[in-house]
Enzyme design. Structure first.
Site, PDB file in Angstrom:
ATOM      1  N   GLU A 103       0.834  -1.206   0.000  1.00 29.83           N
ATOM      2  CA  GLU A 103       0.000   0.000   0.000  1.00 29.83           C
ATOM      3  C   GLU A 103       0.871   1.258   0.000  1.00 29.83           C
ATOM      4  OE1 GLU A 103      -2.898  -0.334   3.182  1.00 29.83           O
ATOM      5  OE2 GLU A 103      -3.158  -2.474   2.753  1.00 29.83           O
ATOM      6  N   CYS A 116       3.712   8.769   0.030  1.00 27.35           N
ATOM      7  CA  CYS A 116       4.143   7.966   1.174  1.00 27.35           C
ATOM      8  C   CYS A 116       4.265   6.526   0.689  1.00 27.35           C
ATOM      9  CB  CYS A 116       3.117   8.088   2.304  1.00 27.35           C
ATOM     10  SG  CYS A 116       3.494   7.024   3.722  1.00 27.35           S
ATOM     11  N   CYS A 123       5.358  -5.792   8.687  1.00 26.38           N
ATOM     12  CA  CYS A 123       6.486  -5.291   9.468  1.00 26.38           C
ATOM     13  C   CYS A 123       6.718  -6.232  10.643  1.00 26.38           C
ATOM     14  CB  CYS A 123       6.183  -3.881   9.981  1.00 26.38           C
ATOM     15  SG  CYS A 123       7.572  -3.160  10.904  1.00 26.38           S
ATOM     16  N   CYS A 127       4.939  -2.660  16.614  1.00 27.28           N
ATOM     17  CA  CYS A 127       4.479  -1.563  17.471  1.00 27.28           C
ATOM     18  C   CYS A 127       2.979  -1.795  17.690  1.00 27.28           C
ATOM     19  CB  CYS A 127       4.745  -0.218  16.805  1.00 27.28           C
ATOM     20  SG  CYS A 127       6.485  -0.003  16.407  1.00 27.28           S
ATOM     21  N   CYS A 130      -0.119  -0.089  15.663  1.00 27.58           N
ATOM     22  CA  CYS A 130       0.024   0.124  14.218  1.00 27.58           C
ATOM     23  C   CYS A 130      -0.589  -1.035  13.432  1.00 27.58           C
ATOM     24  CB  CYS A 130       1.519   0.243  13.905  1.00 27.58           C
ATOM     25  SG  CYS A 130       1.924   0.101  12.162  1.00 27.58           S
ATOM     26  N   GLU A 173       9.572  -1.144   8.194  1.00 26.64           N
ATOM     27  CA  GLU A 173      10.683  -0.360   8.762  1.00 26.64           C
ATOM     28  C   GLU A 173      11.739  -0.246   7.651  1.00 26.64           C
ATOM     29  OE1 GLU A 173      12.117   1.321  11.573  1.00 26.64           O
ATOM     30  OE2 GLU A 173      13.706   1.394  10.083  1.00 26.64           O
ATOM     31  N   SER A 227      10.722   7.711  14.750  1.00 25.78           N
ATOM     32  CA  SER A 227       9.408   7.474  15.368  1.00 25.78           C
ATOM     33  C   SER A 227       9.618   7.316  16.872  1.00 25.78           C
ATOM     34  CB  SER A 227       8.783   6.205  14.788  1.00 25.78           C
ATOM     35  OG  SER A 227       8.646   6.332  13.405  1.00 25.78           O
ATOM     36  N   LEU A 228       9.483   8.406  17.585  1.00 23.11           N
ATOM     37  CA  LEU A 228       9.843   8.424  19.008  1.00 23.11           C
ATOM     38  C   LEU A 228       8.707   7.867  19.880  1.00 23.11           C
ATOM     39  CD1 LEU A 228      12.367   9.440  20.522  1.00 23.11           C
ATOM     40  CD2 LEU A 228      11.088  11.520  21.027  1.00 23.11           C
ATOM     41  N   HIS A 229       7.590   8.537  19.847  1.00 25.12           N
ATOM     42  CA  HIS A 229       6.338   8.089  20.477  1.00 25.12           C
ATOM     43  C   HIS A 229       6.366   7.981  22.001  1.00 25.12           C
ATOM     44  CE1 HIS A 229       5.383   7.456  16.391  1.00 25.12           C
ATOM     45  NE2 HIS A 229       5.813   6.221  16.282  1.00 25.12           N
ATOM     46  N   ASN A 303      -4.451   7.683  14.838  1.00 27.99           N
ATOM     47  CA  ASN A 303      -5.516   7.302  13.912  1.00 27.99           C
ATOM     48  C   ASN A 303      -5.986   5.888  14.270  1.00 27.99           C
ATOM     49  OD1 ASN A 303      -5.376   9.655  12.110  1.00 27.99           O
ATOM     50  ND2 ASN A 303      -3.308   8.903  11.700  1.00 27.99           N
ATOM     51  N   CYS A 346      -1.786   7.810   8.717  1.00 27.05           N
ATOM     52  CA  CYS A 346      -0.590   7.273   9.356  1.00 27.05           C
ATOM     53  C   CYS A 346      -0.939   6.151  10.331  1.00 27.05           C
ATOM     54  CB  CYS A 346       0.066   8.437  10.097  1.00 27.05           C
ATOM     55  SG  CYS A 346       1.685   8.051  10.661  1.00 27.05           S
TER      56      CYS A 346
HETATM   57  S1  SF4 Z   1       4.974   1.762  13.401  1.00 28.62           S
HETATM   58 FE1  SF4 Z   1       6.450   1.349  11.737  1.00 28.62          FE
HETATM   59  S2  SF4 Z   1       8.035   0.068  12.710  1.00 28.62           S
HETATM   60 FE2  SF4 Z   1       6.249   0.020  14.078  1.00 28.62          FE
HETATM   61  S3  SF4 Z   1       5.072  -1.813  13.421  1.00 28.62           S
HETATM   62 FE3  SF4 Z   1       4.226  -0.038  12.283  1.00 28.62          FE
HETATM   63  S4  SF4 Z   1       5.337  -0.049  10.335  1.00 28.62           S
HETATM   64 FE4  SF4 Z   1       6.533  -1.328  11.787  1.00 28.62          FE
END
Ligand code: SF4
Length: 356
Positions: A103, A116, A123, A127, A130, A173, A227-229, A303, A346
């Site tokens: 995608e 994007c 992945c 995370c 996600c 990633e 990607s700190l978060h 989101n 996102c």
């Molecule tokens: S946020 Fe990025 S690194 Fe984390 S699971 Fe999703 S795609 Fe992978």
């Protein structure tokens, strides 16, 4: 000159879209064709947007006929394009040769068009907020499959925009698929091709420290987004599990080093999860991080993803967080949510919605 074997009996030619101009030139040499023909073919494909050899009129007819022995010009099938009601955001699903689906999203604002793109199908880093992480890793993309996403979106927009930005913030990633991502960037950057400037490209990472150092060594000077978060190891270990391998101090040191060597301010991406990482003490710690690291902060109100219980903070809470940061951080933006209605925002890429 050494002649390269063009094909072995059981091999098919590589995709054109994964070949650097010099590699294409070497392969053409295998047919006795001079390397400058590679420049011409790059121009036809990347500047004039021809998708087959027949129309490449300044090539000898024999070469046009035999080009398929050197490389394949076909692109993955665009399985679906879904558009928002304002027609500004489009989600593309490409079907790859093995049936895997990837995608990508194009987003238009008043100021710019941004593509994007994805670097992996799924992945591995999991995370927990996600949608892509929920899929697990299916496979890495090849360089040509990364470049093909840009071509698919450019073709869709008929290349009306002579400039666009490119962010590696889709599925996967990027630095876990290091070689293919770097090869694709070099192909997209080629001045005889799309000539996409380094300042228009940003690679996002969740924090693979050795690869950040290696990436600096490439001297590509593309933007790096981290990607700190979370601002403590305790919380980041949960939100970005790769933090258990490379904790915050190591990650921030690597980001600082990348920024110093590339001459670019690093972007700190911070997804705001209601009640989890959006408190005043989080804002204060984030401000301290930003003060010590030449950076800009991008706040991303979460989101939602079906099946996950994380909450998007209210607009007032997002604003309060940003206001608390402003005195300490040189540049803070709140990312406008684009594409939520088509599951293209996102964190939402992962087989959600129609056509995916
Ligand atoms: S946020 Fe990025 S690194 Fe984390 S699971 Fe999703 S795609 Fe992978």
């Amino acid at each position: 000159m050494t002649r390269l074997p063009i094909l072995t009996p059981d091999s098919s030619p590589p995709s054109f879209y994964g070949l650097s101009r010099s590699t294409l030139g070497e392969r053409l040499g295998g047919l006795g064709v001079p390397p400058y023909r590679a420049d011409q073919i790059y121009t036809w494909v990347y500047r004039k947007h021809h998708r087959d050899a027949a129309g490449m009129t300044n090539l000898p007819s024999g070469l046009r006929e035999r080009l398929t022995e050197v490389c394949g010009l076909s692109l993955p099938r665009v399985a679906s394009v879904n558009s928002t009601s304002d027609d500004l955001t489009h989600k593309f699903v490409l079907e790859l040769h093995d049936g895997a689906r990837v995608e990508s999203v194009s987003m238009r604002t008043a100021r710019r068009l941004t593509f994007c793109i994805s670097s992996q199908v799924g992945c591995a880093l999991k995370c927990p907020f996600c949608a892509t992480g929920l899929m697990g890793l299916q496979r890495n993309l090849q360089a040509d499959e990364i470049v093909a996403q840009v071509i698919a979106m450019g073709d869709f927009h008929a290349w009306r925009d002579d400039r666009f930005n490119l962010v590696f913030m889709g599925m996967g990633e990027p630095l876990a698929n290091y070689r293919a991502v770097v090869d694709a960037i070099r192909i997209l950057h080629d001045p005889r091709g799309l000539n996409l400037g380094a300042r228009r490209i940003t690679v996002s990472t969740s924090g693979l420290v050795p690869q950040i150092h290696a990436f600096a060594d490439e001297h590509l000077a593309v933007g790096l987004a981290v990607s700190l978060h979370a601002t403590t190891d305790q919380l980041r270990d949960q939100l970005v599990p790769v933090n258990r391998r490379w904790p915050l101090a190591e990650l921030l040191a690597a980001a600082r080093e990348y920024g110093r060597r590339s001459g670019r301010r690093v972007t700190l991406e911070y997804t705001l999860l209601g009640g989890v990482n959006d408190g005043p003490e989080d804002a204060d710690r984030l401000g301290r991080i930003a003060r010590d690291l030449p950076s800009k902060i991008n706040l991303i109100p979460y989101n939602p993803v079906p099946g996950l219980s994380w909450k998007r903070p209210s607009a007032a809470d997002v604003d309060a967080f940003a206001q608390r940061l402003y005195p300490h951080a040189p540049a803070v933006t709140v990312r406008k949510t684009l594409g939520g209605e088509i599951w293209a925002a996102c964190g939402q890429l992962g087989g959600l919605g129609p056509g995916a």
